[in-house]
Design a protein around this motif. Structure first.
Motif, short mmCIF file in Angstrom:
data_model
loop_
_atom_site.label_atom_id
_atom_site.label_comp_id
_atom_site.label_asym_id
_atom_site.label_seq_id
_atom_site.Cartn_x
_atom_site.Cartn_y
_atom_site.Cartn_z
N GLY A 149 0.78 -1.24 0.00
CA GLY A 149 0.00 0.00 0.00
C GLY A 149 0.81 1.28 0.00
N GLY A 150 2.06 1.24 -0.33
CA GLY A 150 2.88 2.44 -0.36
C GLY A 150 3.34 2.76 -1.77
N LYS A 151 4.12 3.80 -1.88
CA LYS A 151 4.70 4.12 -3.19
C LYS A 151 6.11 4.67 -2.98
CE LYS A 151 2.36 8.56 -3.38
NZ LYS A 151 1.45 9.41 -4.10
N VAL A 152 6.94 4.46 -3.99
CA VAL A 152 8.33 4.90 -3.96
C VAL A 152 8.47 6.05 -4.94
CG1 VAL A 152 10.72 4.23 -4.36
CG2 VAL A 152 9.14 2.62 -3.32
N GLY A 153 9.03 7.15 -4.46
CA GLY A 153 9.24 8.31 -5.32
C GLY A 153 10.61 8.24 -5.98
N ARG A 154 11.45 9.15 -5.60
CA ARG A 154 12.78 9.26 -6.18
C ARG A 154 13.64 8.06 -5.78
NH1 ARG A 154 16.47 13.99 -3.83
NH2 ARG A 154 15.80 12.93 -1.97
N VAL A 155 14.39 7.53 -6.72
CA VAL A 155 15.37 6.48 -6.47
C VAL A 155 16.69 6.95 -7.05
CG1 VAL A 155 16.05 4.11 -6.97
CG2 VAL A 155 13.65 4.64 -6.54
N GLU A 156 17.74 6.96 -6.23
CA GLU A 156 19.06 7.37 -6.67
C GLU A 156 20.06 6.26 -6.37
OE1 GLU A 156 18.85 12.18 -5.95
OE2 GLU A 156 20.23 10.98 -4.76
N ASN A 157 20.84 5.91 -7.38
CA ASN A 157 21.96 4.99 -7.17
C ASN A 157 23.21 5.84 -7.09
OD1 ASN A 157 20.63 2.54 -7.11
ND2 ASN A 157 20.51 2.46 -9.34
N TRP A 158 23.86 5.82 -5.95
CA TRP A 158 25.04 6.64 -5.73
C TRP A 158 26.30 5.95 -6.23
CZ3 TRP A 158 23.65 8.10 -0.02
CH2 TRP A 158 22.58 8.99 -0.04
N HIS A 199 27.85 -0.62 -2.81
CA HIS A 199 26.95 0.12 -3.68
C HIS A 199 25.91 0.80 -2.80
CE1 HIS A 199 28.25 -1.66 -7.53
NE2 HIS A 199 28.47 -2.75 -6.81
N TYR A 200 25.75 2.12 -2.96
CA TYR A 200 24.79 2.88 -2.17
C TYR A 200 23.55 3.16 -3.02
CZ TYR A 200 28.29 4.10 1.39
OH TYR A 200 29.22 4.08 2.39
N ALA A 201 22.37 3.10 -2.40
CA ALA A 201 21.12 3.44 -3.09
C ALA A 201 20.19 4.16 -2.12
CB ALA A 201 20.45 2.19 -3.64
N LEU A 202 19.50 5.18 -2.62
CA LEU A 202 18.57 5.97 -1.83
C LEU A 202 17.17 5.83 -2.42
CD1 LEU A 202 17.92 8.45 0.19
CD2 LEU A 202 18.24 9.84 -1.84
N GLY A 207 14.59 17.76 -6.14
CA GLY A 207 15.85 17.76 -6.85
C GLY A 207 16.78 16.67 -6.35
N PRO A 208 18.03 16.70 -6.82
CA PRO A 208 18.98 15.65 -6.43
C PRO A 208 19.42 15.80 -4.97
CG PRO A 208 20.05 17.29 -7.81
CD PRO A 208 18.59 17.62 -7.79
N SER A 209 19.79 14.67 -4.38
CA SER A 209 20.27 14.69 -3.01
C SER A 209 21.66 15.30 -2.95
CB SER A 209 20.30 13.27 -2.45
OG SER A 209 21.27 12.51 -3.14
N ALA A 210 22.16 15.51 -1.75
CA ALA A 210 23.48 16.11 -1.56
C ALA A 210 24.58 15.25 -2.18
CB ALA A 210 23.75 16.34 -0.09
N MET A 211 24.41 13.95 -2.18
CA MET A 211 25.42 13.06 -2.75
C MET A 211 25.48 13.16 -4.27
SD MET A 211 27.00 11.43 -0.36
CE MET A 211 27.67 9.95 -1.05
N MET A 212 24.39 13.53 -4.90
CA MET A 212 24.34 13.58 -6.36
C MET A 212 24.65 14.96 -6.92
SD MET A 212 23.80 10.54 -7.31
CE MET A 212 23.35 10.66 -9.01
N GLN A 213 24.69 15.98 -6.07
CA GLN A 213 24.99 17.31 -6.56
C GLN A 213 26.47 17.39 -6.88
OE1 GLN A 213 23.72 19.91 -3.47
NE2 GLN A 213 21.56 19.61 -3.90
N LYS A 214 26.78 17.87 -8.07
CA LYS A 214 28.17 17.97 -8.50
C LYS A 214 28.80 19.20 -7.85
CE LYS A 214 31.07 17.87 -12.58
NZ LYS A 214 32.02 18.81 -12.06
#
Length: 148
Positions: free
Chosen positions: A34-43, A59-62, A99-106
């Motif tokens: 009954g839930g939903k997943v929004g943003r998925v980021e592979n770091w 391997h990190y994933a958010l 927007g992108p997480s802190a880990m994905m910001q260049k």
């Protein structure tokens, strides 16, 4: 339903496609309950600060999750069983970040302060030349009493 941010670490010897498969598997668990997943980021593959179960990298994933607590508990239960998942952490949040997480910001090198002139309060060259009387000459010391 509550909002969560969930990060997990997968073993270093699994491929990026297997990490994607893990994300899809846990996404299915959340949606089935009954839930939903929004943003998925592979770091990506990053070095660990200390070894975890003989692994030096992981391997990190958010995932941003909007789900009831029972769905998150079921996902965490399945992560405990899976030997490819080294660690996981779920945090309840008030709102998901846009927007992108802190880990994905260049981060550019231009964003950091330069050493030469950006911070004048940190400079050491502004004291001026040393005068002879500032420091006693090391040759005119007397020997210590216990060594004489």
């Amino acid at each position: 339903m509550a909002l969560y941010e969930h990060v997990f670490l997968a073993r270093q010897d699994v491929s990026a496609q297997q990490v994607e498969a893990l994300v899809e598997q846990y996404k299915g668990v959340i949606e089935a309950n009954g839930g939903k997943v929004g943003r998925v980021e592979n770091w990506g593959l990053k070095s660990l600060t200390y070894r975890i179960k003989k692994n030096r990298k992981a391997h990190y994933a958010l995932m941003d999750i909007d789900a009831p607590a029972a769905a998150v508990q079921e996902m965490e239960r399945q992560m405990r069983i899976n030997e490819d998942v080294l660690r996981y952490m779920t945090i309840a949040v008030e709102a998901h970040e846009e927007g992108p997480s802190a880990m994905m910001q260049k981060r550019d090198r231009d964003d950091r302060p330069r050493r030469d002139g950006d911070r004048p309060d940190r400079g050491f060259g502004d004291r001026g030349p040393r005068r002879d009387g500032d420091r006693p000459d090391r040759g005119d010391r007397r020997p210590r009493e216990d060594r004489a």
